[in-house]
Design a protein around this motif. Sequence first.
Motif, short mmCIF file in Angstrom:
data_model
loop_
_atom_site.label_atom_id
_atom_site.label_comp_id
_atom_site.label_asym_id
_atom_site.label_seq_id
_atom_site.Cartn_x
_atom_site.Cartn_y
_atom_site.Cartn_z
N ILE A 163 -12.55 4.58 -31.79
CA ILE A 163 -13.04 3.48 -31.09
C ILE A 163 -11.80 2.99 -29.83
CG2 ILE A 163 -13.94 2.19 -32.87
CD1 ILE A 163 -11.51 0.51 -33.09
N ILE A 164 -10.80 3.81 -29.87
CA ILE A 164 -9.73 3.55 -28.88
C ILE A 164 -9.68 4.59 -27.81
CG2 ILE A 164 -7.87 4.94 -30.02
CD1 ILE A 164 -6.07 2.34 -29.35
N LYS A 165 -9.14 3.98 -26.64
CA LYS A 165 -9.04 4.80 -25.50
C LYS A 165 -7.83 5.93 -25.88
CE LYS A 165 -10.19 1.56 -21.90
NZ LYS A 165 -9.59 0.91 -20.77
N PRO A 166 -8.26 7.28 -25.60
CA PRO A 166 -7.08 8.17 -26.20
C PRO A 166 -5.80 7.83 -25.45
CG PRO A 166 -9.23 9.19 -25.53
CD PRO A 166 -9.38 7.87 -25.17
N LEU A 169 -3.74 5.46 -27.33
CA LEU A 169 -3.10 6.37 -28.52
C LEU A 169 -1.60 7.06 -28.16
CD1 LEU A 169 -5.79 7.88 -30.70
CD2 LEU A 169 -4.04 6.06 -31.32
N LYS A 170 -1.88 7.60 -26.87
CA LYS A 170 -0.66 8.32 -26.28
C LYS A 170 0.44 7.58 -25.92
CE LYS A 170 -3.52 12.04 -24.38
NZ LYS A 170 -4.43 12.46 -23.56
N ARG A 171 0.15 6.41 -25.17
CA ARG A 171 1.02 5.46 -24.73
C ARG A 171 1.77 4.58 -25.79
NH1 ARG A 171 -1.95 3.67 -19.46
NH2 ARG A 171 -0.20 2.25 -19.18
N LEU A 172 1.05 4.13 -26.61
CA LEU A 172 1.46 3.12 -27.68
C LEU A 172 2.54 3.48 -28.40
CD1 LEU A 172 1.07 0.21 -28.32
CD2 LEU A 172 -0.63 1.21 -30.03
#
Length: 194
Positions: A163-166, A169-172
């Motif tokens: 559901i999340i923008k990829p 996930l990379k930046r968080l």
Amino acid sequence: MSVTKYNNLFSIVMLNSIMPLSKSLNKYLAQRIVNKKFNKGDFIITNGTIADRLYIIRKGLVRGFFIHNDNEITTWASVDSEMITSISGFFRKKVALENIQCLEDTYTESLSFDDLQFALKHFPEMEGLYRILLEEYFIEAEYRAFAARIPSAKERFDYYRKIIKPEKLKRLPKKHLASLLNMRPETLSRLELD
């Protein structure tokens, strides 16, 4: 005046891509939207303060969180082109229940509560646009609510990845992602290796 006169305002271009706005509404927004840069670590909103602005992130990464028993609990994260505010604080004109913190240098454009109310009252197309934006905002909130209730850490992580923008996930940072997913950072590390 054409919309291109306002291309320097990211929000106006973005809003016109969702729904074409009248020249008069474009002009009004151009006069009322405030640009602001926040540094990494800055707070856009803090618990207990009045949340009187609706923000669009031009570029950056922020998280919403609250503190419970001296632990920071991340409840959401947003990146470029997403709308943010304290929901209960902004829509009820009350103090915010959460903190909104920048995890990167963040560039925003925002509109005050009063300016939004004026636009809703005086520009008919603003109501349609507002409805579309709120639908997106609340659909994202529903997805997060579902994810939070999945008992298995692996299934919760797998659902969240869908559901999340990829890019998010990379930046968080992992510690905030783990908090958001209600798991320990060690558990998240194991799941990412699977």
